[in-house]
Structures are given as C-alpha cells and as structure tokens.
Design an enzyme around this catalytic site. Structure first.
Site, mmCIF file in Angstrom:
data_model
loop_
_atom_site.group_PDB
_atom_site.id
_atom_site.type_symbol
_atom_site.label_atom_id
_atom_site.label_comp_id
_atom_site.label_asym_id
_atom_site.label_seq_id
_atom_site.Cartn_x
_atom_site.Cartn_y
_atom_site.Cartn_z
ATOM 1 N N GLU A 23 16.649 -4.302 -48.880
ATOM 2 C CA GLU A 23 16.510 -4.685 -50.283
ATOM 3 C C GLU A 23 15.039 -4.575 -50.708
ATOM 4 O O GLU A 23 14.708 -3.915 -51.695
ATOM 5 C CB GLU A 23 17.001 -6.122 -50.453
ATOM 6 C CG GLU A 23 16.887 -6.665 -51.867
ATOM 7 C CD GLU A 23 17.240 -8.140 -51.945
ATOM 8 O OE1 GLU A 23 17.527 -8.609 -53.059
ATOM 9 O OE2 GLU A 23 17.210 -8.836 -50.900
ATOM 10 N N HIS A 24 14.147 -5.234 -49.982
ATOM 11 C CA HIS A 24 12.709 -5.184 -50.253
ATOM 12 C C HIS A 24 11.994 -4.555 -49.062
ATOM 13 O O HIS A 24 12.262 -4.922 -47.918
ATOM 14 C CB HIS A 24 12.125 -6.590 -50.447
ATOM 15 C CG HIS A 24 12.820 -7.403 -51.483
ATOM 16 N ND1 HIS A 24 13.771 -8.357 -51.175
ATOM 17 C CD2 HIS A 24 12.708 -7.412 -52.832
ATOM 18 C CE1 HIS A 24 14.207 -8.921 -52.285
ATOM 19 N NE2 HIS A 24 13.589 -8.366 -53.310
ATOM 20 N N GLN A 26 11.059 -14.723 -48.171
ATOM 21 C CA GLN A 26 12.477 -14.375 -48.259
ATOM 22 C C GLN A 26 13.341 -15.269 -47.387
ATOM 23 O O GLN A 26 14.466 -15.600 -47.738
ATOM 24 C CB GLN A 26 12.676 -12.907 -47.868
ATOM 25 C CG GLN A 26 12.011 -11.937 -48.818
ATOM 26 C CD GLN A 26 12.385 -12.200 -50.263
ATOM 27 O OE1 GLN A 26 13.521 -11.977 -50.669
ATOM 28 N NE2 GLN A 26 11.437 -12.685 -51.047
ATOM 29 N N ASP A 80 9.388 -10.238 -57.681
ATOM 30 C CA ASP A 80 10.430 -11.220 -58.008
ATOM 31 C C ASP A 80 10.250 -11.797 -59.404
ATOM 32 O O ASP A 80 11.226 -12.087 -60.097
ATOM 33 C CB ASP A 80 10.394 -12.366 -56.990
ATOM 34 C CG ASP A 80 11.398 -12.181 -55.876
ATOM 35 O OD1 ASP A 80 12.144 -11.195 -55.909
ATOM 36 O OD2 ASP A 80 11.414 -13.022 -54.959
ATOM 37 N N HIS A 139 49.178 22.747 -69.931
ATOM 38 C CA HIS A 139 47.754 22.943 -70.205
ATOM 39 C C HIS A 139 47.499 24.389 -70.633
ATOM 40 O O HIS A 139 46.792 24.659 -71.612
ATOM 41 C CB HIS A 139 46.912 22.644 -68.955
ATOM 42 C CG HIS A 139 46.719 21.181 -68.684
ATOM 43 N ND1 HIS A 139 47.762 20.335 -68.428
ATOM 44 C CD2 HIS A 139 45.577 20.433 -68.623
ATOM 45 C CE1 HIS A 139 47.281 19.116 -68.212
ATOM 46 N NE2 HIS A 139 45.959 19.146 -68.322
ATOM 47 N N HIS A 158 14.925 -18.348 -48.954
ATOM 48 C CA HIS A 158 15.998 -18.205 -49.934
ATOM 49 C C HIS A 158 17.304 -18.805 -49.449
ATOM 50 O O HIS A 158 18.010 -19.496 -50.181
ATOM 51 C CB HIS A 158 16.248 -16.717 -50.219
ATOM 52 C CG HIS A 158 15.543 -16.200 -51.432
ATOM 53 N ND1 HIS A 158 15.795 -16.666 -52.702
ATOM 54 C CD2 HIS A 158 14.608 -15.233 -51.570
ATOM 55 C CE1 HIS A 158 15.030 -16.019 -53.562
ATOM 56 N NE2 HIS A 158 14.303 -15.153 -52.907
#
Length: 431
Positions: A322-323, A254, A356, A415, A257
């Site tokens: 996230e992971h 990661q 992934d 109404h 990235h």
C-alpha cells in the site's frame, strides 16, 4: 521485528469474507432495510448502537454542524482547511473532459464523461473515526462534479455526546451538508436501496468494520463500491544512508493503526537492519498505542535483508505494498523500477503521514497486494463514460459488408440483417 527470508515472505493474507453467522446477519439486515425502510434503520440503531432515534432525528441539522465548530480547536479548523486545499489542488489535475474525433468519412466518434449523480460516504466510529478520510473520500467526488454527496456515520462516533465534532467539521469544510446518524450494515443498505429519509446513491465509499465490508459486498451490483480494504501496510526500502530513528518511526506509524497492520523493512545493510530493529523496540515502548502496535509488529512486522537495492525493488514489486518509502541515497534513480506500489514516498523527509494528511494525493490506497492491478482513489472513481458513435452513410456503405461478415461468423443473423436492410435500401448490398 523478526528477520525473515525474502523468498518466503508475503504481505498478502486471505481475504476476510466473514463467518457464516456474520454473513447471515448482514443479509438479514440488508433485506430488512430494503423492505421496511426507516423502521428497520431505527430498530437496528437501537439494537446495535444503543441509541433510540425517531425518523425526524436521523438527519444531522445545520445547527448541529455549526455547533461542532464550537467543540474543536481553531488550529484543527485551520489544519483541515489547509489539507483540503492541497487535496483539491492535486485531484483537480486528474480531471478530464469529454472528447470527439471527426473521421474523414464524416463519422463522429467520441466519449462523453459525466460525474455520478449521487455518492454515499461511510464514516466509521470508534477508533477508526478519522476526519482526514472524510476529505479523501469527498473531495475527489466534488472535483469530478458529483452534485449530491451524502455521509452516514454511527450516532455515537464521539461517545455518548453524539457524532464526533471533528468528523462533522471535516464534512462541513469538505462541503457535505447531508449527513445521517446511522451506521453499520443498515447504513450501507439504506444508501443502496433508499428509505423514506435517505435517497439511494450510485456509489458507496469509505471504510468500516467487517459488517460494513460484508454489506458493501452484498449490495455491490445494485450500486458501485470503492473496495473492500484490508489492514494498512508500509514497506520501507532503505540503505545504510537512512536514519534508523526515522525509519523505525515510520514503520510504527502504520503499526499503530491496527493489530493486523503490516510494517516491513527491506534493506541492503545488515548493520542498518540490526540498528532499526533495536530502534523499533525503543520507540515502541514510548508509543501511546503500544499494545496495538506491538501486536502488529509481532505478527506482521518483518525485516528483509537483500544483497542490493535492485534486489530490494524486486521484493517490493512482489509485495505490492500500500505504502512504499524509498529511504535510499538516490531514490529518483530507482523509482522508475518500482512497478507495484499504491503510493511511493521518496527521500528522508517524505514520511508516510505527509501523504496521510496533507500533501494532496489520496490516502485511500489499494492493500493486500492489489496495487498490482488497482490504484488510489481519484477523480476517475466518481465518473462514468458513454461511448458516442455517429456513423455516416459513407462509412456504413464502405464497411457494412465487413460488419455483416463478423456478425454472421458469430451466428447472429439479426445483427447482420440490421446492416443489410440499410445496404439494400441504398442499393449497395453484396451477393
């Protein structure tokens, strides 16, 4: 990687809203595309991508799509097909149907579920040109039944040679045949408002740079968007049964990235923390994207030592990563305690890249702590729901007075009278 205190560490970082200059530039681009259509697209493509096009060259031809197959390895085509099959199989299980419920009084209540009609997928260029993300955006939309999926990508994702052939092959394998060579904020504006060449869409998905993110935020409301995603994150929860080489490799997967990606180890073993720290440094020197990973590890990497796995899970739930990898002796015994994580990987062989690329679950996952309240991309992102109400005479006569009471307590006499006129017609109105 530095050792930090669990009490003070937080994955979340300030949301990127861009500088005033960036926001103004995006607003001007969006406005120009809205007003000028193709002319603005061509002008901005030449200005920002240094590519001169004519309107009839915006759309990628069938011949270009087919020709892309000649530029990629057969092994890649086979791999993308296998991944696509797994992703499609997983998302097919998410699909749900419209439903109706007949009441004893003859009323019929229900929900009609329909796919969105047209979805736009943005595929970035440069170092973020990922064919796998094409599959992850397109396939759930297809499973949902979206009849029109259009892709936009900058005209030179593959450098001077044009659009990256791997992206084109991934798109073709996913079933996308309407592709335009336009990128940046101007592409987002074209998808939202339409031009002479590009019809507007109902929703825009896919990652991009800050200008793409700001443009998505600018057009939200005219169309739906997926999210404004932040940098990638991984948290590995490990005990001393884990292999430090495996954990270090997954953390670096990661970190490579992006310079702002976050890689965190949470462990109940001081010895393992030290071994993994050394292993990360050893592997880091062997990584082709070392400079990127090094900055990520230095600025956003951390090791948190806790007293127990349960305390580690508390840290994980606060971070809402996230992971999450659970590299512990009995992950299945503890996974039910995890409340906040986008994707959970259990055991030694469930390395994050398995998710992934290949396993099937979507890799577009909430970042920046938003796993506390949001979910990975799935079929539900590409459907819309309509409530259905068929109220019988019996039901209205039985419940009309109650409905009128609620309306009048809110000061909405119109109404109440809409109900009262029906009750009067049936001779059932109260005093």
């Amino acid at each position: 990687m530095k050792m930090v205190s669990a009490r003070h560490f937080d994955l979340r970082r300030e949301v990127e809203y861009g500088s005033p200059e960036q926001n103004e530039a995006v607003q001007n681009i969006v406005k120009a595309v809205k007003q000028e259509g193709d002319a603005a697209l061509l002008r901005f493509t030449e200005q920002f991508d240094r590519t001169r096009l004519t309107a009839d060259k915006l759309r990628v031809t069938k011949e270009e799509l087919q020709g892309a197959y000649d530029q990629v390895e057969t092994s890649f085509v086979e791999a993308i097909r296998a991944a696509a099959a797994n992703i499609r199989s997983f998302h097919a299980k998410e699909k749900r149907n419209s439903w109706m419920d007949l009441q004893p009084d003859g009323s019929l209540l229900g929900q009609i579920i329909r796919p969105l009609k047209r979805v736009g997928v943005y595929v970035p260029g440069g170092k973020a040109a990922y064919p796998s993300s094409v599959l992850m955006n397109v396939i759930p939309a297809q499973v949902a039944g979206v009849p029109e999926i259009v892709m936009v990508t900058p005209p030179a994702t593959g450098g001077k040679e044009g659009i990256d052939p791997y992206i084109l092959v991934a798109a073709a394998e996913a079933g996308v045949h309407e592709i335009y060579r336009v990128g940046g904020a101007q592409a987002i504006a074209a998808l939202a408002y339409g031009t002479e060449s590009i019809k507007p869409v109902d929703k825009i998905c896919g990652p991009g740079n800050i200008y793409v993110a700001l443009a998505k935020r600018e057009v939200y409301g005219v169309v739906d968007i997926d999210s404004i995603a932040g940098p990638s994150e991984i948290v590995v929860l490990a005990d001393d049964t884990a292999d430090p080489a495996y954990v270090a490799a997954d953390l670096l997967s990661q970190a490579e990235h992006d310079e702002m990606a976050s890689a965190i180890l949470v462990t109940s073993s001081q010895r393992f923390a030290e071994e993994c720290q050394a292993e990360v440094l050893r592997q880091l020197h062997l990584l082709p994207r070392r400079e990127i990973a090094e900055k990520s590890i230095e600025n956003y990497g951390a090791i948190i030592v806790v007293d127990s796995i349960d305390e580690g899970i508390s840290v994980v739930n606060r971070l809402a990563p996230e992971h999450l990898e659970m590299m512990i002796a009995e992950p299945m015994a503890h996974v039910g305690k995890v409340e906040n994580a986008g994707a959970i990987f259990l055991g030694t062989y469930s390395s994050e890249p398995v998710g992934d690329y290949f396993a099937g679950p979507n890799h577009i996952i909430p970042t920046n702590g938003t796993a506390r309240f949001s979910s990975p991309v799935d079929v539900d992102d590409f459907i819309k729901k309509s409530s259905m109400i068929y109220y019988s005479k019996e039901a209205l006569l039985q419940n009309g007075e109650t409905i009128m009471e609620l309306a009048r307590r809110e000061g909405l006499e119109g109404h109440a009278r809409a109900i009262e006129i029906r009750l009067n017609k049936e001779g059932k109105a109260g005093n």
